[in-house]
Scaffold this motif. Structure first.
Motif, PDB file in Angstrom:
ATOM      1  N   PHE A 194       0.841  -1.188   0.000  1.00 53.41           N
ATOM      2  CA  PHE A 194       0.000   0.000   0.000  1.00 53.41           C
ATOM      3  C   PHE A 194       0.884   1.248   0.000  1.00 53.41           C
ATOM      4  N   GLY A 195       0.496   2.243  -0.770  1.00 51.64           N
ATOM      5  CA  GLY A 195       1.203   3.522  -0.788  1.00 51.64           C
ATOM      6  C   GLY A 195       2.614   3.444  -1.311  1.00 51.64           C
ATOM      7  N   ALA A 196       2.889   2.516  -2.228  1.00 57.92           N
ATOM      8  CA  ALA A 196       4.266   2.332  -2.700  1.00 57.92           C
ATOM      9  C   ALA A 196       4.752   3.523  -3.510  1.00 57.92           C
ATOM     10  N   ALA A 197       3.875   4.167  -4.279  1.00 50.14           N
ATOM     11  CA  ALA A 197       4.308   5.266  -5.153  1.00 50.14           C
ATOM     12  C   ALA A 197       4.806   6.459  -4.339  1.00 50.14           C
ATOM     13  N   VAL A 198       4.029   6.892  -3.339  1.00 49.73           N
ATOM     14  CA  VAL A 198       4.460   8.041  -2.537  1.00 49.73           C
ATOM     15  C   VAL A 198       5.651   7.666  -1.662  1.00 49.73           C
ATOM     16  N   LYS A 199       5.704   6.432  -1.192  1.00 49.30           N
ATOM     17  CA  LYS A 199       6.842   6.004  -0.377  1.00 49.30           C
ATOM     18  C   LYS A 199       8.125   6.015  -1.189  1.00 49.30           C
ATOM     19  N   ARG A 200       8.062   5.515  -2.423  1.00 45.56           N
ATOM     20  CA  ARG A 200       9.254   5.484  -3.268  1.00 45.56           C
ATOM     21  C   ARG A 200       9.732   6.898  -3.598  1.00 45.56           C
ATOM     22  N   ARG A 201       8.783   7.815  -3.867  1.00 47.09           N
ATOM     23  CA  ARG A 201       9.186   9.202  -4.163  1.00 47.09           C
ATOM     24  C   ARG A 201       9.751   9.881  -2.921  1.00 47.09           C
ATOM     25  N   ALA A 202       9.174   9.620  -1.758  1.00 46.76           N
ATOM     26  CA  ALA A 202       9.663  10.245  -0.532  1.00 46.76           C
ATOM     27  C   ALA A 202      11.072   9.791  -0.191  1.00 46.76           C
ATOM     28  N   GLU A 203      11.383   8.531  -0.468  1.00 48.65           N
ATOM     29  CA  GLU A 203      12.716   8.014  -0.146  1.00 48.65           C
ATOM     30  C   GLU A 203      13.806   8.645  -0.993  1.00 48.65           C
ATOM     31  N   LYS A 204      13.472   9.224  -2.116  1.00 50.33           N
ATOM     32  CA  LYS A 204      14.471   9.838  -2.990  1.00 50.33           C
ATOM     33  C   LYS A 204      14.863  11.245  -2.549  1.00 50.33           C
ATOM     34  N   ILE A 205      14.050  11.886  -1.736  1.00 48.30           N
ATOM     35  CA  ILE A 205      14.252  13.301  -1.435  1.00 48.30           C
ATOM     36  C   ILE A 205      15.544  13.537  -0.672  1.00 48.30           C
ATOM     37  N   ALA A 206      15.835  12.724   0.341  1.00 49.27           N
ATOM     38  CA  ALA A 206      17.064  12.916   1.117  1.00 49.27           C
ATOM     39  C   ALA A 206      18.296  12.792   0.231  1.00 49.27           C
ATOM     40  N   ARG A 207      18.299  11.797  -0.656  1.00 45.73           N
ATOM     41  CA  ARG A 207      19.448  11.626  -1.555  1.00 45.73           C
ATOM     42  C   ARG A 207      19.572  12.800  -2.529  1.00 45.73           C
ATOM     43  N   GLU A 208      18.450  13.312  -3.012  1.00 45.47           N
ATOM     44  CA  GLU A 208      18.488  14.456  -3.919  1.00 45.47           C
ATOM     45  C   GLU A 208      19.069  15.685  -3.231  1.00 45.47           C
ATOM     46  N   TYR A 209      18.709  15.906  -1.992  1.00 49.21           N
ATOM     47  CA  TYR A 209      19.252  17.053  -1.256  1.00 49.21           C
ATOM     48  C   TYR A 209      20.762  16.913  -1.062  1.00 49.21           C
ATOM     49  N   LYS A 210      21.208  15.740  -0.700  1.00 43.17           N
ATOM     50  CA  LYS A 210      22.641  15.540  -0.492  1.00 43.17           C
ATOM     51  C   LYS A 210      23.412  15.695  -1.804  1.00 43.17           C
ATOM     52  N   ASP A 211      22.863  15.204  -2.903  1.00 41.65           N
ATOM     53  CA  ASP A 211      23.539  15.349  -4.196  1.00 41.65           C
ATOM     54  C   ASP A 211      23.652  16.819  -4.600  1.00 41.65           C
ATOM     55  N   LYS A 212      22.609  17.596  -4.349  1.00 39.76           N
ATOM     56  CA  LYS A 212      22.656  19.023  -4.680  1.00 39.76           C
ATOM     57  C   LYS A 212      23.668  19.756  -3.806  1.00 39.76           C
ATOM     58  N   ALA A 213      23.729  19.385  -2.537  1.00 36.79           N
ATOM     59  CA  ALA A 213      24.701  20.032  -1.643  1.00 36.79           C
ATOM     60  C   ALA A 213      26.133  19.693  -2.065  1.00 36.79           C
ATOM     61  N   ARG A 214      26.371  18.445  -2.437  1.00 35.29           N
ATOM     62  CA  ARG A 214      27.708  18.063  -2.912  1.00 35.29           C
ATOM     63  C   ARG A 214      28.061  18.796  -4.204  1.00 35.29           C
ATOM     64  N   ARG A 215      27.081  18.997  -5.065  1.00 41.75           N
ATOM     65  CA  ARG A 215      27.334  19.730  -6.314  1.00 41.75           C
ATOM     66  C   ARG A 215      27.739  21.170  -6.027  1.00 41.75           C
ATOM     67  N   LEU A 216      27.073  21.796  -5.077  1.00 41.64           N
ATOM     68  CA  LEU A 216      27.455  23.161  -4.704  1.00 41.64           C
ATOM     69  C   LEU A 216      28.893  23.200  -4.185  1.00 41.64           C
ATOM     70  N   ASP A 217      29.246  22.235  -3.348  1.00 40.46           N
ATOM     71  CA  ASP A 217      30.579  22.228  -2.753  1.00 40.46           C
ATOM     72  C   ASP A 217      31.674  21.976  -3.787  1.00 40.46           C
ATOM     73  N   THR A 218      31.431  21.074  -4.711  1.00 40.06           N
ATOM     74  CA  THR A 218      32.483  20.677  -5.654  1.00 40.06           C
ATOM     75  C   THR A 218      32.519  21.550  -6.906  1.00 40.06           C
ATOM     76  N   GLU A 219      31.347  21.953  -7.406  1.00 38.46           N
ATOM     77  CA  GLU A 219      31.316  22.710  -8.660  1.00 38.46           C
ATOM     78  C   GLU A 219      31.593  24.190  -8.452  1.00 38.46           C
ATOM     79  N   PHE A 220      31.083  24.757  -7.359  1.00 41.55           N
ATOM     80  CA  PHE A 220      31.240  26.192  -7.125  1.00 41.55           C
ATOM     81  C   PHE A 220      32.144  26.499  -5.937  1.00 41.55           C
ATOM     82  N   GLY A 221      32.440  25.505  -5.118  1.00 38.56           N
ATOM     83  CA  GLY A 221      33.319  25.718  -3.980  1.00 38.56           C
ATOM     84  C   GLY A 221      34.688  25.104  -4.199  1.00 38.56           C
ATOM     85  N   LEU A 222      35.381  24.842  -3.118  1.00 39.41           N
ATOM     86  CA  LEU A 222      36.746  24.337  -3.166  1.00 39.41           C
ATOM     87  C   LEU A 222      36.860  22.909  -2.666  1.00 39.41           C
TER      88      LEU A 222
END
Length: 361
Positions: A194-222
């Motif tokens: 039950f509720g697999a679609a919203v659960k699967r999308r919710a589980e991706k959010i934490a990883r997406e945030y971490k990937d964006k933060a790493r991109r800021l650090d490596t692409e625009f930072g030092l």
């Protein structure tokens, strides 16, 4: 059949308390209830039956802002909600749900805000690699601020996971999903799932945030690749990201239930006398019921509006309607830009006039 829409709807919302709460609630007030056309659309989405608003439009093409056919209407109107079309419908659907969560929390005296800018931009060091972020223009401004969470909330850590800890700021993200091949897969409808679609999308959010933060650090930072930079370290201080995912059949992710429980627990003692509750537990139950009812009506009305409003882009005249909507959006955007420019120019001229030296005499 495994992908029968009625079966899909049952496995989406069969065990979601929020999905069925609005049906059992009595509409009242300006923000609760739905117009007749919206109400029947909400019921059809909940039960997995054919969409009333597209009954006369099945099989007709859906047009985009360039006059090209993007797809065809099926009996459920899925393409009207899942296709990227002119009119900013996705953003309005998303923002109504997001603003409702924030407004209800503020109404209970708990700090909250939306579109939290400037959390990570001070952590990006000055230098040549930061230069694209300091360029003029809206896109550079958004990049400069880095991550822009949908919500910031003052609640006990992990949405009340540690009830004894004092409240602190934590971040939240709101997502809306629709019926489409990406989310409607056969495994979602297996027995006991039950509720697999919203659960699967919710589980991706934490990883997406971490990937964006790493991109800021490596692409625009030092920060070198593979290392934790200042933006990622700052993100981790907020704890787990609250993932509010609203599904196509009225369901919502588990973090919404945890948010309701946390907000009700924090505000129960303070609001008990105001709402006439005899005990704190009674106040907590009343507040939780209100939160579910208010946010639930807003979410289902927004989902129905998305589908109903896009019917104008279907069939004969749909291409012209899409082009007119795109032109109106451009004109409105230009008018807003010009009004801000004129206001800034008038303010500058008045400031200069006040500062101009005027001799005595």
């Amino acid at each position: 059949p495994i992908l029968d829409r009625r079966r899909t709807a049952f496995h989406c919302n069969g065990q979601c308390k929020q999905a069925r709460l609005w049906i059992s609630s009595i509409p009242g007030g300006e923000t609760e209830g739905a117009p007749p056309r919206h109400f029947v659309e909400c019921v059809a989405s909940y039960l997995g039956t054919a969409s009333p608003c597209v009954r006369q439009l099945v099989g007709l093409p859906i047009y985009d802002q360039n006059g090209g056919a993007r797809g065809f209407v099926n009996q459920y109107g899925d393409e009207l909600a899942s296709l990227q079309l002119v009119g900013d419908g996705w953003r309005r659907h998303h923002d109504k749900a997001k603003d409702s969560i924030c407004d209800e929390q503020l109404g209970l005296g708990i700090a909250a805000s939306t579109e939290v800018w400037g959390i990570f931009s001070p952590l990006i060091p000055a230098g040549q690699r930061r230069a694209p972020l300091d360029a003029p223009g809206w896109e550079a401004k958004r990049l400069r601020h880095g991550l822009v969470p949908d919500l910031a909330m003052e609640l006990p850590p992990d949405l009340g996971g540690d009830a004894t800890a004092p409240p602190r700021k934590q971040l939240g993200e709101v997502k809306t999903i629709h019926h489409c091949p990406t989310h409607d897969v056969a495994s979602n409808n297996n027995p006991g799932i039950f509720g697999a679609a919203v659960k699967r999308r919710a589980e991706k959010i934490a990883r997406e945030y971490k990937d964006k933060a790493r991109r800021l650090d490596t692409e625009f930072g030092l920060t070198p690749d593979g290392a934790d930079g200042p933006c990622l370290s700052r993100l981790l201080t907020f704890g787990a990201i609250a993932a509010f995912v609203f599904g196509a059949a009225g369901e919502v992710s588990r973090d919404f239930d945890r948010w309701v429980a946390s907000v009700a627990a924090v505000s129960a003692a303070r609001m008990s006398r105001l709402i006439g509750a005899r005990t704190t537990d009674q106040a907590r139950g009343c507040i939780a019921w209100r939160l579910r009812r208010k946010v639930g009506w807003v979410a289902i009305n927004a989902a129905a509006s998305l589908k109903i409003d896009r019917c104008e882009f279907v069939g004969p005249g749909g291409a012209q309607a899409a082009k007119r909507r795109a032109a109106a959006s451009r004109d409105s955007r230009q008018a807003r830009n010009h009004s801000w420019q004129n206001a800034a120019r008038v303010d500058r001229d008045e400031r200069r006039a006040r500062q101009r030296f005027r001799p005595w005499g």
